[in-house]
Design a protein around this motif. Sequence first.
Motif, PDB file in Angstrom:
ATOM      1  N   ALA A  47       0.770  -1.139  -0.175  1.00 47.80           N
ATOM      2  CA  ALA A  47       0.004   0.119  -0.029  1.00 47.80           C
ATOM      3  C   ALA A  47       0.748   1.225   0.065  1.00 47.80           C
ATOM      4  CB  ALA A  47      -0.896  -0.153   1.180  1.00 47.80           C
ATOM      5  N   PRO A  97      -3.092  -6.894   4.746  1.00 47.81           N
ATOM      6  CA  PRO A  97      -4.082  -6.050   3.655  1.00 47.81           C
ATOM      7  C   PRO A  97      -5.331  -6.763   3.638  1.00 47.81           C
ATOM      8  CG  PRO A  97      -1.938  -7.002   2.603  1.00 47.81           C
ATOM      9  CD  PRO A  97      -1.699  -7.334   3.933  1.00 47.81           C
ATOM     10  N   SER A 115      -5.041  -1.946   3.999  1.00 42.00           N
ATOM     11  CA  SER A 115      -5.433  -1.588   2.555  1.00 42.00           C
ATOM     12  C   SER A 115      -5.209  -0.180   2.532  1.00 42.00           C
ATOM     13  CB  SER A 115      -6.727  -2.109   2.264  1.00 42.00           C
ATOM     14  OG  SER A 115      -7.835  -1.516   3.016  1.00 42.00           O
TER      15      SER A 115
END
Length: 479
Positions: free
Chosen positions: A37, A176, A181
């Motif tokens: 990310a 994630p 995320s």
Amino acid sequence: MAVTNSNFGNFCLFMTAWLLMSVTLYNFVLLNPLAPAMRTMYETTHMVRHNETMPEETWIVLYAVSVSCVYFGAMVGGVGTNIMLSYVSRKGLMQLSHVINITGVIVIALVAGTTWSYEALIIGRVIAGIPLGVAYNLPILMMAELSAKCKQNFWQSVVGLSVAFGILIGSIFSHPKILGSLSLWTVLVSLAVIPSLIYLISSHWIPNTPFYVLRTYGKDEALKVLKKLRQGTLDEIKEELSSMSEEIGGKRKVLIKEMLTTKEYRNMFAGVLALFLNLVLVGIDNILLYSDKVFIEAGISPDKATYATIGVFAMQLLASVVGSKIVDRFGGFKVHVASNIMIIFAHVTYTVSQVATPAAPNAMPYVAIFAVGVFLIAWSGGTNLATFALLGEITSEPTRSTAYGYSAVIFWVVAWTVGFVPPYLQIHLGPYALTIWLGCAILFLIYVLIFIPRLRRQRHKEDVLFMGSENMEIKKLNC
């Protein structure tokens, strides 16, 4: 002495030992699973600013700086602990550390979260690093001063247990598929506010340490604090207060100049520094900050690397739970020696697995996971817990804050280097990337075996002399 911690005392010890260390280690490991990310964020920001794709070299540098810049804050926290303790109480500095943690979270989650600025994220990480520097100093000091001696080893080890807890929770939540995320990572960071708010609210009822109260307000006030923290008869509590007075010995805090120019204090400082450096120079940050990368390099597929990280960190927490009981039973020295031997074994096993990967590409990745697991079990269930216990054993109240504070400064300078170099070690040394930590582990094992028993005997001799001088004074008064 039959006196032990009361239920209220255990509550105060838990809040002090657990919350700051666990929340700062939670922050510490977040960027490990967040790397994909982060890369998207950084590349997007770079494209907007420069209208070109971010070069690979730029990403490696920015990632290494983002991960390791927390150490700059930790250096400030390490230096600041010793300085601030000359102006504020132990509890006051603990409260301030939690306020700084909340400030760092706001900068990362609010500013970096809305702008995707890597400068803002780096600044927020530096701020969040300040309480991390305090956490490797102040809770250890406060455990030595808050807990009854019969349970001091246990509560010192709880500080280490909170390290493993923060690491595991941070690794799980930052996956994630949970909060790691692009849309949820700010929530992940914001959760670090909760432990700090819990402490700031509960600190209204938590007293300062008896040693601090004794030095600042005298025996009557210290006795009031001890009555709250201890379970035992009034005579037993007064006997502990007398023991505290003997440990202080009518002497003010030993400053760094005296510590470095007096042989006994200098040896003590060297021992504290060696124990601090032993924590980091066996390669723990290589695993905590880059475990996903370590597993990927070992042959684990990228989509499974974070699961491997969570698995070994879960074993780390379990080892810490068991290890706290082992330290309480066998003492810090034996556990520390055994753990360093296990760490040496783990490094050798991991290196062999990397060298042998071309010959057995399917089996060696699992050998690497095993080696990392053994390393984390040994470090978390042994070295980390035993270090905190040994620090209390080789220092006295007049020397403790100075020895811890200045050692912590050097510790974080070294830790920054250790946190920055692993990606480059992997590039230039390949399968032998961990051998530098193997060599350090061997050297520290030799040092601990030779010198730590001498420092423990020296501290015991000081206690005996204090008790002897006190008895002499009583005899004179009786005469």
